[in-house]
Scaffold this motif. Sequence first.
Motif, PDB file in Angstrom:
ATOM      1  N   ALA A 131      -6.888  -8.764 -20.365  1.00 33.04           N
ATOM      2  CA  ALA A 131      -6.897  -7.516 -21.134  1.00 33.04           C
ATOM      3  C   ALA A 131      -6.018  -6.465 -20.461  1.00 33.04           C
ATOM      4  O   ALA A 131      -5.418  -5.626 -21.113  1.00 33.04           O
ATOM      5  CB  ALA A 131      -8.319  -6.987 -21.263  1.00 33.04           C
ATOM      6  N   TYR A 132      -5.954  -6.534 -19.127  1.00 30.56           N
ATOM      7  CA  TYR A 132      -5.145  -5.576 -18.359  1.00 30.56           C
ATOM      8  C   TYR A 132      -4.957  -6.124 -16.956  1.00 30.56           C
ATOM      9  O   TYR A 132      -5.625  -7.082 -16.552  1.00 30.56           O
ATOM     10  CB  TYR A 132      -5.816  -4.182 -18.315  1.00 30.56           C
ATOM     11  N   VAL A 133      -4.010  -5.520 -16.234  1.00 29.48           N
ATOM     12  CA  VAL A 133      -3.814  -5.830 -14.810  1.00 29.48           C
ATOM     13  C   VAL A 133      -4.117  -4.556 -14.020  1.00 29.48           C
ATOM     14  O   VAL A 133      -3.602  -3.486 -14.346  1.00 29.48           O
ATOM     15  CB  VAL A 133      -2.364  -6.268 -14.511  1.00 29.48           C
ATOM     16  N   HIS A 134      -4.957  -4.691 -13.011  1.00 23.99           N
ATOM     17  CA  HIS A 134      -5.306  -3.532 -12.181  1.00 23.99           C
ATOM     18  C   HIS A 134      -4.740  -3.711 -10.775  1.00 23.99           C
ATOM     19  O   HIS A 134      -4.857  -4.785 -10.187  1.00 23.99           O
ATOM     20  CB  HIS A 134      -6.830  -3.390 -12.080  1.00 23.99           C
ATOM     21  N   TYR A 135      -4.129  -2.647 -10.249  1.00 21.31           N
ATOM     22  CA  TYR A 135      -3.726  -2.706  -8.836  1.00 21.31           C
ATOM     23  C   TYR A 135      -3.853  -1.319  -8.204  1.00 21.31           C
ATOM     24  O   TYR A 135      -4.066  -0.315  -8.886  1.00 21.31           O
ATOM     25  CB  TYR A 135      -2.314  -3.281  -8.684  1.00 21.31           C
ATOM     26  N   THR A 136      -3.743  -1.298  -6.886  1.00 15.47           N
ATOM     27  CA  THR A 136      -3.889  -0.068  -6.105  1.00 15.47           C
ATOM     28  C   THR A 136      -2.546   0.197  -5.423  1.00 15.47           C
ATOM     29  O   THR A 136      -2.227  -0.437  -4.417  1.00 15.47           O
ATOM     30  CB  THR A 136      -5.002  -0.234  -5.052  1.00 15.47           C
ATOM     31  N   PRO A 137      -1.725   1.082  -6.010  1.00 16.61           N
ATOM     32  CA  PRO A 137      -0.373   1.297  -5.459  1.00 16.61           C
ATOM     33  C   PRO A 137      -0.368   1.700  -3.993  1.00 16.61           C
ATOM     34  O   PRO A 137       0.558   1.345  -3.266  1.00 16.61           O
ATOM     35  CB  PRO A 137       0.185   2.415  -6.333  1.00 16.61           C
ATOM     36  N   ASN A 138      -1.380   2.445  -3.566  1.00 23.32           N
ATOM     37  CA  ASN A 138      -1.449   2.780  -2.136  1.00 23.32           C
ATOM     38  C   ASN A 138      -2.871   2.530  -1.635  1.00 23.32           C
ATOM     39  O   ASN A 138      -3.812   3.182  -2.092  1.00 23.32           O
ATOM     40  CB  ASN A 138      -1.063   4.243  -1.892  1.00 23.32           C
ATOM     41  N   GLU A 139      -2.996   1.588  -0.717  1.00 24.20           N
ATOM     42  CA  GLU A 139      -4.296   1.292  -0.122  1.00 24.20           C
ATOM     43  C   GLU A 139      -4.518   2.260   1.034  1.00 24.20           C
ATOM     44  O   GLU A 139      -3.935   2.124   2.117  1.00 24.20           O
ATOM     45  CB  GLU A 139      -4.342  -0.164   0.364  1.00 24.20           C
ATOM     46  N   THR A 140      -5.391   3.215   0.789  1.00 25.98           N
ATOM     47  CA  THR A 140      -5.609   4.344   1.686  1.00 25.98           C
ATOM     48  C   THR A 140      -6.076   3.921   3.079  1.00 25.98           C
ATOM     49  O   THR A 140      -5.715   4.532   4.079  1.00 25.98           O
ATOM     50  CB  THR A 140      -6.691   5.256   1.058  1.00 25.98           C
ATOM     51  N   ILE A 141      -6.892   2.882   3.129  1.00 31.83           N
ATOM     52  CA  ILE A 141      -7.476   2.471   4.416  1.00 31.83           C
ATOM     53  C   ILE A 141      -6.507   1.577   5.188  1.00 31.83           C
ATOM     54  O   ILE A 141      -6.294   1.753   6.382  1.00 31.83           O
ATOM     55  CB  ILE A 141      -8.830   1.765   4.178  1.00 31.83           C
ATOM     56  N   HIS A 142      -5.885   0.619   4.475  1.00 31.28           N
ATOM     57  CA  HIS A 142      -5.013  -0.337   5.162  1.00 31.28           C
ATOM     58  C   HIS A 142      -3.572   0.141   5.305  1.00 31.28           C
ATOM     59  O   HIS A 142      -2.796  -0.454   6.042  1.00 31.28           O
ATOM     60  CB  HIS A 142      -5.065  -1.690   4.451  1.00 31.28           C
ATOM     61  N   GLY A 143      -3.218   1.212   4.592  1.00 38.02           N
ATOM     62  CA  GLY A 143      -1.872   1.752   4.733  1.00 38.02           C
ATOM     63  C   GLY A 143      -0.795   0.855   4.153  1.00 38.02           C
ATOM     64  O   GLY A 143       0.313   0.775   4.676  1.00 38.02           O
ATOM     65  N   LEU A 144      -1.149   0.189   3.042  1.00 36.81           N
ATOM     66  CA  LEU A 144      -0.199  -0.709   2.371  1.00 36.81           C
ATOM     67  C   LEU A 144       0.154  -0.101   1.021  1.00 36.81           C
ATOM     68  O   LEU A 144      -0.740   0.254   0.247  1.00 36.81           O
ATOM     69  CB  LEU A 144      -0.857  -2.082   2.199  1.00 36.81           C
ATOM     70  N   GLU A 145       1.443   0.052   0.759  1.00 33.07           N
ATOM     71  CA  GLU A 145       1.869   0.729  -0.469  1.00 33.07           C
ATOM     72  C   GLU A 145       2.955  -0.057  -1.184  1.00 33.07           C
ATOM     73  O   GLU A 145       3.866  -0.583  -0.555  1.00 33.07           O
ATOM     74  CB  GLU A 145       2.377   2.144  -0.132  1.00 33.07           C
ATOM     75  N   PHE A 146       2.835  -0.128  -2.509  1.00 30.85           N
ATOM     76  CA  PHE A 146       3.899  -0.712  -3.344  1.00 30.85           C
ATOM     77  C   PHE A 146       4.974   0.355  -3.543  1.00 30.85           C
ATOM     78  O   PHE A 146       4.661   1.451  -3.990  1.00 30.85           O
ATOM     79  CB  PHE A 146       3.352  -1.104  -4.721  1.00 30.85           C
ATOM     80  N   HIS A 147       6.223   0.014  -3.264  1.00 29.18           N
ATOM     81  CA  HIS A 147       7.298   0.974  -3.510  1.00 29.18           C
ATOM     82  C   HIS A 147       7.998   0.706  -4.834  1.00 29.18           C
ATOM     83  O   HIS A 147       8.895   1.452  -5.227  1.00 29.18           O
ATOM     84  CB  HIS A 147       8.249   1.011  -2.315  1.00 29.18           C
ATOM     85  N   ASP A 148       7.581  -0.356  -5.522  1.00 32.52           N
ATOM     86  CA  ASP A 148       8.060  -0.614  -6.886  1.00 32.52           C
ATOM     87  C   ASP A 148       6.846  -0.912  -7.757  1.00 32.52           C
ATOM     88  O   ASP A 148       5.845  -1.429  -7.278  1.00 32.52           O
ATOM     89  CB  ASP A 148       8.996  -1.821  -6.912  1.00 32.52           C
ATOM     90  N   ILE A 149       6.988  -0.620  -9.030  1.00 34.80           N
ATOM     91  CA  ILE A 149       5.899  -0.913  -9.961  1.00 34.80           C
ATOM     92  C   ILE A 149       5.934  -2.405 -10.268  1.00 34.80           C
ATOM     93  O   ILE A 149       6.985  -2.926 -10.659  1.00 34.80           O
ATOM     94  CB  ILE A 149       6.063  -0.098 -11.261  1.00 34.80           C
TER      95      ILE A 149
END
Length: 348
Positions: A131-149
């Motif tokens: 139905a949808y795809v969910h993601y977390t662009p910036n993981e606040t605790i682990h410090g991992l961030e997607f720089h592209d969508i």
Amino acid sequence: MLPDAVMKQAQQEMLDWRGTGMSVMEMSHRGPEYTSIAEKAEADLRDLMAIPDDYAVLFLQGGASLQFPMIPMNLLRGKTKADYFNTGAWSTKAIEEAQRYCEVNVAVDSTDNRFTTVADKANWQLSDDAAYVHYTPNETIHGLEFHDIPDVGDVPLVADMSSTILSRPIDVSRFAMIYAGAQKNIGPAGLCIVIIRKSLLGDVLPDTPKMLNYKTHADNGSMFNTPATYSWYLAGLVFDWIKQQGGLEAMATINKRKADKLYYAIDSSDFYANPVDVNYRSWMNIPFTLADSKLEKAFLEQAAAEHLLTLKGHRDLGGMRASIYNAMPEAGVDKLIAFMQQFERQYG
Ligand SMILES: *Cc1c(COP(=O)(O)O)cnc(C)c1O
């Protein structure tokens, strides 16, 4: 942090908002004064993020955490499955809650690499009936961030932007829904912003409470019940402040420079380390460890003596974490780096 200028303005206006004789806290949320505050905040956010007209902007309560169940309740829309990326602690929490309502397919799973990187797209396990795809662009605790969508084709994409919203320009039209708890990069706690494509509203799971139906809030200008008026007002002051800084392009330039400096200081030392893949390093939350974890207490105490605060890592991860949101001035990052170098000279 909140910008000093914003807090000073709030202080000045606190007892008497613009000659009305009322504090914003004392206003009726349906009165003309508060209506003007609320409408300006929404208009400024739309302007900053270039939010298209076919998206509703909601100012809700319950934090980002209440969106975890509301997303499946509102977005399954007759389907029984959703795809989730699991890239850190917040993704995991969103997944746990969604599993109460639907089959969750974990399309990307970073548990094996301890949330330090994301598999290549060729290895993503997207399903064709999600139905949808969910993601977390910036993981606040682990410090991992997607720089592209992430490219997920035509499937509605939902993003928990709690700790990265307003840190840079993004193309809102690529998302079905964006949500963010305000307390990281917007304003004080108590407010959650939801930006959702209007065509997705209204087809909720049976027995969904009215308050948990996004359409209820969209149809009532986020005033179906009393909103978090003071947090909304302060968020509006922050939006104004960001506009004065030059908008999201300007924020991105400053944020990237702040993050680059701190990563450079960490990488060029044997005393400090950050485990995240350089392609996925967060601009906002920078976790780091000391060569000897027994020195952490001394590090935190001496940092606090220099007014370098809230550097303790999340209780799940340990170590240190510098959260350098929009309101953290570049001078604050410079001061942290100078302190880290001095501490290393003393103990390294
Ligand atoms: C802080 C945070 C949350 C939780 O926010 P609450 O408003 O406390 O519910 C969820 N997701 C991310 C990415 C966060 O940083």
